[in-house]
Design an enzyme around this catalytic site. Structure first.
Site, mmCIF file in Angstrom:
data_model
loop_
_atom_site.group_PDB
_atom_site.id
_atom_site.type_symbol
_atom_site.label_atom_id
_atom_site.label_comp_id
_atom_site.label_asym_id
_atom_site.label_seq_id
_atom_site.Cartn_x
_atom_site.Cartn_y
_atom_site.Cartn_z
ATOM 1 N N ASP A 1 0.835 -1.206 0.000
ATOM 2 C CA ASP A 1 0.000 0.000 0.000
ATOM 3 C C ASP A 1 0.870 1.257 0.000
ATOM 4 O O ASP A 1 1.840 1.337 0.751
ATOM 5 C CB ASP A 1 -0.870 -0.036 1.265
ATOM 6 C CG ASP A 1 -1.965 1.001 1.256
ATOM 7 O OD1 ASP A 1 -2.840 0.942 0.386
ATOM 8 O OD2 ASP A 1 -1.955 1.882 2.135
ATOM 9 N N GLU B 1 1.791 -0.567 -4.977
ATOM 10 C CA GLU B 1 0.839 0.477 -5.344
ATOM 11 C C GLU B 1 1.614 1.781 -5.249
ATOM 12 O O GLU B 1 1.935 2.245 -4.163
ATOM 13 C CB GLU B 1 -0.350 0.517 -4.391
ATOM 14 C CG GLU B 1 -1.377 1.553 -4.844
ATOM 15 C CD GLU B 1 -2.108 2.285 -3.708
ATOM 16 O OE1 GLU B 1 -3.188 2.816 -3.960
ATOM 17 O OE2 GLU B 1 -1.586 2.355 -2.580
HETATM 18 C C1 GLC Z 1 -4.179 2.987 -0.704
HETATM 19 C C2 GLC Z 1 -5.402 2.118 -0.576
HETATM 20 C C3 GLC Z 1 -6.559 2.961 -0.149
HETATM 21 C C4 GLC Z 1 -6.240 3.576 1.180
HETATM 22 C C5 GLC Z 1 -4.917 4.339 1.154
HETATM 23 C C6 GLC Z 1 -4.423 4.631 2.532
HETATM 24 O O1 GLC Z 1 -4.294 3.923 -1.702
HETATM 25 O O2 GLC Z 1 -5.628 1.448 -1.780
HETATM 26 O O3 GLC Z 1 -7.741 2.233 -0.073
HETATM 27 O O4 GLC Z 1 -7.260 4.466 1.551
HETATM 28 O O5 GLC Z 1 -3.913 3.588 0.530
HETATM 29 O O6 GLC Z 1 -4.005 3.459 3.166
#
Ligand code: GLC
Ligand code: CA
Length: 543
Positions: free
Chosen positions: A206, A266
């Site tokens: 994340d 991500e």
């Molecule tokens: C990422 C996740 C999202 C979350 C954010 C903070 O972007 O995919 O759902 O709100 O991180 O953890």
């Protein structure tokens, strides 16, 4: 160079994202849970996915849908136990499905034992040093250390009552960790090991681009942070070069396993070439490519994105990923139902009425887009419910909204709940087979028609298309190359994969002649020798 068997399974995998609280509820409390997943492994097997990516299932107050983690090495009692986690893994493995779990390293929740200890300890203490505490401005520190804003709205700083403030890039319940602290680094290695030892095959990381930060004084203003004239790798809060030192350590740990554990970052980084470092074999190994998700329904744009990303992945020593939907974005069947350039946040604020969605066209394009992506070299990440063609639920009433965006933006943005509405498994029942009672987010009446039960019995359904496509893909998938057709019309994306497999997508409205070959799968019915608009077909062609 020979690689141990199975070590590169992820390079061309189909990975299905489960948002656990909305997948299946086994005990009727309205919240999806791990036994719910275990009881639906057959669905995943019939679908033909290679792996599941499980969004956070850790203990959490759900200030941000589970991305606020209280304890990284346990299961939320509301959705299961560690023993049930093991049962789920065993059931997936028995079905030949691997498992990737979500890791949230940028921030803990405010209920994590470390953060409680930090609040109880004095300014400057080792407990506070695991997070990012700074003294506020003004004689008593009564003003935030900077004017930075959080991703969900409001200030990125929260006061703790003694002149100190802590940084949270997301909700106030998500204090950012200090990755310069060796204890933080060590603890995450322990967590990764904990899950890898439990037979987890990989990790989805994340906000992977945000762990390294530079908070030396003076702090820049938000306007300075937003300026896009900075050279690569030196932004104070994101995509700093030294973040890769962290992933080097993770990689060492992953490579101690057989097969090596895998990871996907991500990282919403400004330009595609910055993504490559997260995806390199010395780093996490793979990174989400959101370029197709962001692209308009346009052949030239798609071709450009595909070409760029294949080149980029090759130069980074990895494979590309393809994504249209996830738990953070408007479902692609709905995006394609709206005119290009629609402001989606505004559209949801208006309950999805202005402009009206062309549901039929949206689904038709979504099916064509997915079939195209499934023919590409690399991994495709699917989001639960897209195999049913589910639309975004834009008209959720304010009183059921859970996304912190809703509260933090003071009702200006409704947030992401519309793609997190529980799945319809059957066409009747209080939550359409999701559970025995009502679901934590209400399903719209239109979901009944889209249930697994209904689509299972329909050859022309989206579910039937996904199943056919995944089965064919498994059979056809070979080396990671493609060859573009040189004679395709402008509105058409056409390429061949080794072994005589050709994918053709007509982005236009008028039908185009169908190239020669036996039809393997098509996203819509075909009429005599032509490929209709908004349709993809796979053909068996000569090599
Ligand atoms: C990422 C996740 C999202 C979350 C954010 C903070 O972007 O995919 O759902 O709100 O991180 O953890
Ligand atoms: Ca439940």
């Amino acid at each position: 160079m020979s690689e141990p068997l199975g070590a590169t399974w992820w390079r061309q995998a189909v990975v299905y994202q489960i948002y656990p609280r909305s997948f299946a509820d086994s005990n009727g409390d309205g919240i999806g849970d791990l036994p719910g997943i275990t009881s639906h492994v057959q669905h995943l097997r019939d679908l033909g996915v290679d792996a599941v990516w499980l969004s956070p299932f850790y203990p959490s107050a759900l200030a941000d849908g589970g991305y606020d983690v209280d304890d990284y090495r346990d299961v939320d009692p509301k959705i299961g136990t560690l023993a049930q986690f093991d049962e789920m893994v065993a059931a997936l493995k028995a079905a030949g499905i691997r498992l990737i779990v979500d890791i949230v390293p940028n921030h803990t929740s405010d209920r994590h034992e470390w953060f409680r200890a930090a609040l109880a300890a004095a300014p400057g203490s080792p407990e506070r040093d695991r997070y990012i505490f700074r003294r506020g401005e003004g004689p008593d520190g009564e003003r935030p250390p900077s004017d930075w804003t959080a991703a969900f709205g409001g200030s990125a700083w929260e006061p703790v009552g003694d002149g100190q403030w802590y940084l949270h890039m997301f909700a106030p319940e998500q204090p950012d960790l200090n990755w310069e602290n060796p204890e933080v680094r060590q603890d995450f290695l322990t967590t990764l090991q904990f899950w890898a030892d439990r037979d987890v095959d990989g990790f989805r990381v994340d906000v992977a681009n945000a762990l390294a930060k530079d908070l030396t004084l003076p702090l820049p203003s938000q306007a300075e942070l937003d300026a896009d004239d900075l050279p690569d790798g030196v932004h104070r809060l994101r995509d700093r070069d030294e973040v890769h030192e962290i992933y080097k350590d993770w990689r060492e740990l992953f490579d101690r396993y057989d097969p090596p554990r895998t990871a996907v970052a991500e990282a919403w980084v400004p330009s595609a070439h910055r993504r490559a470092r997260y995806a390199s074999p010395e780093g996490l190994g793979q990174a989400f490519n959101f370029d197709l998700l962001l692209a308009d329904w346009d052949a030239i744009e798609f071709r450009k994105v595909i070409e760029e990303n294949l080149t980029l992945a090759r130069s980074a020593g990895t494979s590309s990923t393809w994504v249209f939907s996830n738990h953070d974005v408007v479902r692609h069947a709905t995006r394609y139902a709206l005119p290009a350039g629609t402001d989606l946040k505004k559209w949801i604020r208006g309950d999805g009425t202005n402009p009206p969605a062309d549901v039929e066209r949206g689904l038709r394009r979504a099916r064509a887009a997915t079939l195209l992506a499934l023919a590409l070299p690399g991994s495709t990440y699917l989001y639960q419910g897209e195999e049913l063609g589910l639309p975004e639920v834009a008209d959720l009433p304010p009183e059921v909204l859970q996304d912190p965006t809703w509260i933090r933006s003071e009702g200006k943005e409704k947030g992401r709940d519309g793609c997190r509405v529980p799945l319809p498994w059957t066409s009747t029942g209080p939550s359409l087979g999701f559970g025995s009672g009502p679901a934590h987010l209400p399903q719209p009446p239109s979901f009944a028609e889209l249930s697994v039960e209904r689509q299972q019995a329909d050859e022309t359904s989206t579910l039937a298309l996904y199943r056919r496509a995944l089965a064919e893909r498994r059979r056809l998938q070979t080396s990671e190359t493609l060859e573009w057709a040189t004679d395709a019309p402008d509105d058409v994306v056409q390429f061949s994969r080794p072994g005589g497999w050709t994918s053709v997508t007509n982005f236009g409205e008028a039908p185009v002649p169908l190239p020669a070959g036996d039809i393997l799968v098509s996203s819509a019915p075909l009429a005599d020798g032509t490929l209709p608009g908004d349709t993809t077909v796979w053909l068996r062609t000569a090599d």
